[in-house]
Design a protein around this motif. Structure first.
Motif, PDB file in Angstrom:
ATOM      1  N   PRO A 162     -20.290  43.994 -16.936  1.00  0.00           N
ATOM      2  CA  PRO A 162     -20.422  44.445 -18.321  1.00  0.00           C
ATOM      3  C   PRO A 162     -19.468  45.589 -18.665  1.00  0.00           C
ATOM      4  N   MET A 163     -19.099  46.403 -17.674  1.00  0.00           N
ATOM      5  CA  MET A 163     -18.257  47.561 -17.944  1.00  0.00           C
ATOM      6  C   MET A 163     -16.833  47.421 -17.413  1.00  0.00           C
ATOM      7  N   GLY A 164     -16.457  46.271 -16.827  1.00  0.00           N
ATOM      8  CA  GLY A 164     -15.106  46.171 -16.290  1.00  0.00           C
ATOM      9  C   GLY A 164     -14.898  44.951 -15.416  1.00  0.00           C
ATOM     10  N   HIS A 165     -13.950  45.084 -14.450  1.00  0.00           N
ATOM     11  CA  HIS A 165     -13.570  43.978 -13.586  1.00  0.00           C
ATOM     12  C   HIS A 165     -13.448  44.429 -12.132  1.00  0.00           C
ATOM     13  N   VAL A 166     -13.784  43.516 -11.218  1.00  0.00           N
ATOM     14  CA  VAL A 166     -13.579  43.715  -9.788  1.00  0.00           C
ATOM     15  C   VAL A 166     -12.641  42.615  -9.326  1.00  0.00           C
ATOM     16  N   ALA A 167     -11.468  42.983  -8.779  1.00  0.00           N
ATOM     17  CA  ALA A 167     -10.488  42.018  -8.283  1.00  0.00           C
ATOM     18  C   ALA A 167     -10.559  41.986  -6.764  1.00  0.00           C
ATOM     19  N   ARG A 168     -10.725  40.784  -6.221  1.00  0.00           N
ATOM     20  CA  ARG A 168     -10.846  40.599  -4.777  1.00  0.00           C
ATOM     21  C   ARG A 168      -9.660  39.806  -4.234  1.00  0.00           C
ATOM     22  N   CYS A 169      -9.326  40.045  -2.978  1.00  0.00           N
ATOM     23  CA  CYS A 169      -8.233  39.349  -2.312  1.00  0.00           C
ATOM     24  C   CYS A 169      -8.507  37.848  -2.278  1.00  0.00           C
ATOM     25  N   ARG A 170      -7.491  37.076  -2.586  1.00  0.00           N
ATOM     26  CA  ARG A 170      -7.614  35.615  -2.578  1.00  0.00           C
ATOM     27  C   ARG A 170      -7.795  35.079  -1.169  1.00  0.00           C
ATOM     28  N   ASN A 171      -7.421  35.867  -0.159  1.00  0.00           N
ATOM     29  CA  ASN A 171      -7.449  35.435   1.230  1.00  0.00           C
ATOM     30  C   ASN A 171      -8.711  35.865   1.979  1.00  0.00           C
ATOM     31  N   CYS A 172      -9.098  37.141   1.865  1.00  0.00           N
ATOM     32  CA  CYS A 172     -10.213  37.656   2.680  1.00  0.00           C
ATOM     33  C   CYS A 172     -11.397  38.189   1.871  1.00  0.00           C
ATOM     34  N   ASP A 173     -11.299  38.183   0.550  1.00  0.00           N
ATOM     35  CA  ASP A 173     -12.374  38.631  -0.342  1.00  0.00           C
ATOM     36  C   ASP A 173     -12.558  40.154  -0.381  1.00  0.00           C
ATOM     37  N   ASN A 174     -11.652  40.916   0.218  1.00  0.00           N
ATOM     38  CA  ASN A 174     -11.681  42.375   0.145  1.00  0.00           C
ATOM     39  C   ASN A 174     -11.536  42.812  -1.311  1.00  0.00           C
TER      40      ASN A 174
END
Length: 86
Positions: free
Chosen positions: A46-58
């Protein structure tokens, strides 16, 4: 949980960077994968975005919007590379 691709970050990141963030390359601190931020897996909050690695999900970066301000946490990235002149 359903995710979007990293291109969804272009709006939120536009106020934070003087370059097109989705085209910039970054290196994951966890697995050393190098990819354009536009290839990240992005989960909306609701307040923004979380970007995770396409390879390891970090978690690569978090953009939080609150009270008319944007905050950026990039602790999951070793570096970001932008083409010269951008």
């Amino acid at each position: 949980m359903h995710h979007l691709d990293g291109n969804v970050l272009s709006g939120s990141a536009a106020d934070l960077f003087a370059f097109e963030a989705t085209a910039a390359q970054g290196r994951c601190r966890s697995c050393a994968d190098i990819a354009a931020l536009g290839q990240a897996l992005v989960y909306g909050l609701p307040m923004g975005h979380v970007a995770r690695c396409r390879n390891c999900d970090n978690v690569l970066l978090i953009i939080v919007e609150h009270g008319g301000r944007r905050s950026l946490d990039m602790r999951g990235l070793c570096w970001i590379r932008v083409a010269a002149g951008h």
